[in-house]
Design a protein around this motif. Structure first.
Motif, PDB file in Angstrom:
ATOM      1  N   ILE A   4       0.844  -1.201   0.000  1.00  0.00           N
ATOM      2  CA  ILE A   4       0.000   0.000   0.000  1.00  0.00           C
ATOM      3  C   ILE A   4       0.879   1.251   0.000  1.00  0.00           C
ATOM      4  O   ILE A   4       2.008   1.236   0.478  1.00  0.00           O
ATOM      5  CB  ILE A   4      -0.976   0.041   1.207  1.00  0.00           C
ATOM      6  CG1 ILE A   4      -0.228   0.039   2.551  1.00  0.00           C
ATOM      7  CG2 ILE A   4      -1.968  -1.115   1.147  1.00  0.00           C
ATOM      8  CD1 ILE A   4      -1.126   0.364   3.738  1.00  0.00           C
ATOM      9  N   ASN A   5       0.329   2.348  -0.571  1.00  0.00           N
ATOM     10  CA  ASN A   5       1.080   3.601  -0.583  1.00  0.00           C
ATOM     11  C   ASN A   5       0.640   4.486   0.588  1.00  0.00           C
ATOM     12  O   ASN A   5      -0.245   4.116   1.366  1.00  0.00           O
ATOM     13  CB  ASN A   5       0.940   4.311  -1.940  1.00  0.00           C
ATOM     14  CG  ASN A   5      -0.507   4.690  -2.245  1.00  0.00           C
ATOM     15  OD1 ASN A   5      -1.290   4.961  -1.325  1.00  0.00           O
ATOM     16  ND2 ASN A   5      -0.863   4.705  -3.515  1.00  0.00           N
ATOM     17  N   ARG A   6       1.243   5.635   0.682  1.00  0.00           N
ATOM     18  CA  ARG A   6       0.993   6.506   1.847  1.00  0.00           C
ATOM     19  C   ARG A   6      -0.461   6.946   1.927  1.00  0.00           C
ATOM     20  O   ARG A   6      -1.048   7.004   3.004  1.00  0.00           O
ATOM     21  CB  ARG A   6       1.901   7.744   1.766  1.00  0.00           C
ATOM     22  CG  ARG A   6       3.332   7.417   2.074  1.00  0.00           C
ATOM     23  CD  ARG A   6       4.242   8.611   1.867  1.00  0.00           C
ATOM     24  NE  ARG A   6       4.124   9.570   2.939  1.00  0.00           N
ATOM     25  CZ  ARG A   6       5.158  10.218   3.475  1.00  0.00           C
ATOM     26  NH1 ARG A   6       6.377  10.010   3.036  1.00  0.00           N
ATOM     27  NH2 ARG A   6       4.981  11.088   4.433  1.00  0.00           N
ATOM     28  N   GLN A   7      -1.026   7.260   0.768  1.00  0.00           N
ATOM     29  CA  GLN A   7      -2.421   7.722   0.769  1.00  0.00           C
ATOM     30  C   GLN A   7      -3.358   6.600   1.228  1.00  0.00           C
ATOM     31  O   GLN A   7      -4.280   6.818   2.028  1.00  0.00           O
ATOM     32  CB  GLN A   7      -2.782   8.205  -0.651  1.00  0.00           C
ATOM     33  CG  GLN A   7      -4.102   8.943  -0.757  1.00  0.00           C
ATOM     34  CD  GLN A   7      -4.228  10.062   0.283  1.00  0.00           C
ATOM     35  OE1 GLN A   7      -3.270  10.814   0.532  1.00  0.00           O
ATOM     36  NE2 GLN A   7      -5.394  10.164   0.926  1.00  0.00           N
ATOM     37  N   LEU A 165       9.787   9.973  13.470  1.00  0.00           N
ATOM     38  CA  LEU A 165      10.791  10.535  12.573  1.00  0.00           C
ATOM     39  C   LEU A 165      10.189  11.722  11.811  1.00  0.00           C
ATOM     40  O   LEU A 165       9.977  11.692  10.600  1.00  0.00           O
ATOM     41  CB  LEU A 165      11.313   9.456  11.620  1.00  0.00           C
ATOM     42  CG  LEU A 165      12.070   8.310  12.313  1.00  0.00           C
ATOM     43  CD1 LEU A 165      12.377   7.185  11.339  1.00  0.00           C
ATOM     44  CD2 LEU A 165      13.355   8.818  12.981  1.00  0.00           C
ATOM     45  N   SER A 166       9.884  12.750  12.579  1.00  0.00           N
ATOM     46  CA  SER A 166       9.415  14.021  12.019  1.00  0.00           C
ATOM     47  C   SER A 166      10.070  15.097  12.862  1.00  0.00           C
ATOM     48  O   SER A 166       9.903  15.111  14.090  1.00  0.00           O
ATOM     49  CB  SER A 166       7.887  14.116  12.145  1.00  0.00           C
ATOM     50  OG  SER A 166       7.497  15.463  12.380  1.00  0.00           O
ATOM     51  N   ASP A 167      10.820  15.970  12.217  1.00  0.00           N
ATOM     52  CA  ASP A 167      11.542  16.978  13.001  1.00  0.00           C
ATOM     53  C   ASP A 167      10.588  17.987  13.635  1.00  0.00           C
ATOM     54  O   ASP A 167      10.909  18.587  14.666  1.00  0.00           O
ATOM     55  CB  ASP A 167      12.616  17.643  12.146  1.00  0.00           C
ATOM     56  CG  ASP A 167      13.787  16.679  11.902  1.00  0.00           C
ATOM     57  OD1 ASP A 167      13.892  15.676  12.642  1.00  0.00           O
ATOM     58  OD2 ASP A 167      14.573  16.919  10.968  1.00  0.00           O
ATOM     59  N   GLU A 210      -0.390  11.567   9.683  1.00  0.00           N
ATOM     60  CA  GLU A 210       0.575  11.700   8.574  1.00  0.00           C
ATOM     61  C   GLU A 210       2.011  11.472   9.064  1.00  0.00           C
ATOM     62  O   GLU A 210       2.856  10.963   8.330  1.00  0.00           O
ATOM     63  CB  GLU A 210       0.495  13.093   7.937  1.00  0.00           C
ATOM     64  CG  GLU A 210      -0.732  13.358   7.108  1.00  0.00           C
ATOM     65  CD  GLU A 210      -1.950  13.754   7.938  1.00  0.00           C
ATOM     66  OE1 GLU A 210      -1.855  13.761   9.189  1.00  0.00           O
ATOM     67  OE2 GLU A 210      -2.990  14.034   7.323  1.00  0.00           O
ATOM     68  N   ASP A 211       2.279  11.886  10.312  1.00  0.00           N
ATOM     69  CA  ASP A 211       3.633  11.700  10.853  1.00  0.00           C
ATOM     70  C   ASP A 211       3.927  10.213  11.057  1.00  0.00           C
ATOM     71  O   ASP A 211       5.050   9.749  10.814  1.00  0.00           O
ATOM     72  CB  ASP A 211       3.781  12.424  12.202  1.00  0.00           C
ATOM     73  CG  ASP A 211       3.610  13.921  12.064  1.00  0.00           C
ATOM     74  OD1 ASP A 211       4.182  14.500  11.126  1.00  0.00           O
ATOM     75  OD2 ASP A 211       2.886  14.515  12.886  1.00  0.00           O
ATOM     76  N   LEU A 216       6.768   5.325   9.068  1.00  0.00           N
ATOM     77  CA  LEU A 216       6.777   3.963   8.504  1.00  0.00           C
ATOM     78  C   LEU A 216       7.406   3.964   7.110  1.00  0.00           C
ATOM     79  O   LEU A 216       8.125   3.040   6.729  1.00  0.00           O
ATOM     80  CB  LEU A 216       5.349   3.401   8.444  1.00  0.00           C
ATOM     81  CG  LEU A 216       4.635   3.206   9.793  1.00  0.00           C
ATOM     82  CD1 LEU A 216       3.192   2.750   9.578  1.00  0.00           C
ATOM     83  CD2 LEU A 216       5.382   2.198  10.679  1.00  0.00           C
ATOM     84  N   ASP A 217       7.145   5.036   6.366  1.00  0.00           N
ATOM     85  CA  ASP A 217       7.640   5.102   4.992  1.00  0.00           C
ATOM     86  C   ASP A 217       9.169   5.199   4.949  1.00  0.00           C
ATOM     87  O   ASP A 217       9.822   4.554   4.124  1.00  0.00           O
ATOM     88  CB  ASP A 217       7.004   6.301   4.285  1.00  0.00           C
ATOM     89  CG  ASP A 217       7.139   6.194   2.792  1.00  0.00           C
ATOM     90  OD1 ASP A 217       6.729   5.158   2.235  1.00  0.00           O
ATOM     91  OD2 ASP A 217       7.690   7.131   2.170  1.00  0.00           O
ATOM     92  N   VAL A 218       9.733   6.004   5.857  1.00  0.00           N
ATOM     93  CA  VAL A 218      11.204   6.131   5.927  1.00  0.00           C
ATOM     94  C   VAL A 218      11.821   4.758   6.201  1.00  0.00           C
ATOM     95  O   VAL A 218      12.808   4.356   5.575  1.00  0.00           O
ATOM     96  CB  VAL A 218      11.582   7.129   7.059  1.00  0.00           C
ATOM     97  CG1 VAL A 218      13.060   7.016   7.416  1.00  0.00           C
ATOM     98  CG2 VAL A 218      11.240   8.555   6.654  1.00  0.00           C
TER      99      VAL A 218
END
Ligand code: SF4
Length: 346
Positions: A4-7, A165-167, A210-211, A216-218
């Motif tokens: 699955i993608n992010r969306q 993992l979001s600054d 979204e964060d 997860l995406d990273v």
């Protein structure tokens, strides 16, 4: 099952029915682990010091160097803890601590050498904030620092310090801590050097859905390139005794929040074999439920745990409790090592 993608992940996470989400995660778990085995490792968390200059706002464990509760573990205490771990058929120690201003690389390498000279045990230790701190202190690259630690006896690296993992989030919850890129670089370099690591996520503070998906995406992208992560371990922020927990808007996560994040993690991270249930933060009963929401591993017996306990959450659990809890869910129960090699079935 198709990736699955992010969306799609955002849609699943925010709008799907909890049980549908769990069923989908369970299907993927079955595809990856058709033999119906749930694993656990016998290890001990050893925190060599509680002094830390980072002062993360979500952390109840650290003390200032001047605090009467500040400590650095003595060699004798360290050796005794390892002996006790081996006596319980332990195969690993998870050794982590705060960033103590007086400890330099020599302390770490000599600690590792002393352990390896005396014991046959896997040293899973020094998460990215510690590695980056040492690199900066000694003007070394991250790669050089990991190489030095590895040569002294470090076997694998835990994924602690990832939080989210979001600054944007990190600036709020742990402004002095390493940024996302630094965590990523430690993991990438370790994988490139042939070391295995875990990946973690602490959710339930100030992040948005979204964060979580960005996090997860990273991890998924790095795993596509290196294959170095053995497992993913999500857990929820424990509010007790923390500066962040005093903010009235932050109430901590519910069991449902935990199961949703766990299931989404299993589905999104289709390239990481193992997802751990966190009985340390959720308790044994919810960890049992987690085995039907994507988890295939019960983590560690944690002969000793200090960090979550400092936040006022303490589940007293023995190896037998863990074996019985897994068996009660109908899964085969297997002790593993750090690398998920199966050692003994119960
Ligand atoms: S979470 Fe780790 S880096 Fe942050 S204050 Fe606690 S011990 Fe230090």
């Amino acid at each position: 099952m198709k990736r699955i993608n992010r969306q799609q992940a955002l849609e699943l996470f925010c709008n799907s029915d909890l049980l549908d989400l769990g069923e989908r995660a369970d299907l993927l778990r079955k595809e990856l682990h058709p033999e119906g085995i749930v694993t656990f490792v016998v290890d001990r968390n050893i925190n060599y010091t509680n002094v830390c200059i980072n002062e993360c706002r979500f952390c109840a464990f650290f003390r200032s160097a001047a605090s009467p509760e500040a400590y650095i573990l003595s060699d004798d205490d360290l050796f005794q803890k390892i002996e006790e771990t081996l006596a319980l058929e332990g195969t690993q120690i998870l050794i982590q601590g705060g960033l103590h201003p007086d400890l330099d690389l020599d302390y770490y390498t000599s600690l590792l050498c002393k352990i390896k000279q005396r014991f046959s045990i896997n040293v899973h230790g020094f998460s990215p904030p510690e590695v980056c701190y040492l690199a900066k202190k000694h003007d070394l690259t991250i790669r050089e620092t990991i190489k030095i630690l590895r040569q002294a006896g470090l076997d694998s690296i835990p994924g602690g310090g990832a939080e989210i993992l979001s600054d944007r989030v990190r600036t709020i919850i742990s402004p002095k801590k390493i940024k996302s890129g630094d965590w990523f670089r430690v993991m990438e370099e370790a994988h490139m050097l042939g070391m295995r690591t875990t990946a973690t996520m602490m959710f339930g503070s100030v992040e948005e859905p979204e964060d979580i998906i960005g996090h997860l995406d990273v991890i998924r992208k790095l795993q596509d390139r290196t294959g170095g992560f053995t497992a993913f371990i999500p857990w929820s922020f424990q509010v007790g005794n923390t500066e962040l927990g005093k903010q009235s808007a932050i109430k901590g996560s519910t069991a449902i929040d935990y199961l949703r994040v766990l299931a989404l993690s299993r589905i999104y991270l289709d390239n990481i074999n193992n997802v751990q249930a966190s009985w340390v933060t959720q308790g044994l009963k919810l960890a049992q439920v987690a085995l039907r929401f994507g988890a295939n591993d019960f983590g560690s017996t944690m002969i000793e745990e200090n960090v979550v306990r400092a936040a006022g959450v303490s589940y007293c659990v023995t190896k037998e409790d863990i074996i019985n809890a897994i068996k009660a869910t109908g899964f085969r129960t297997v002790q593993r090592n750090t690398y998920y090699d199966k050692l003994k079935e119960f």
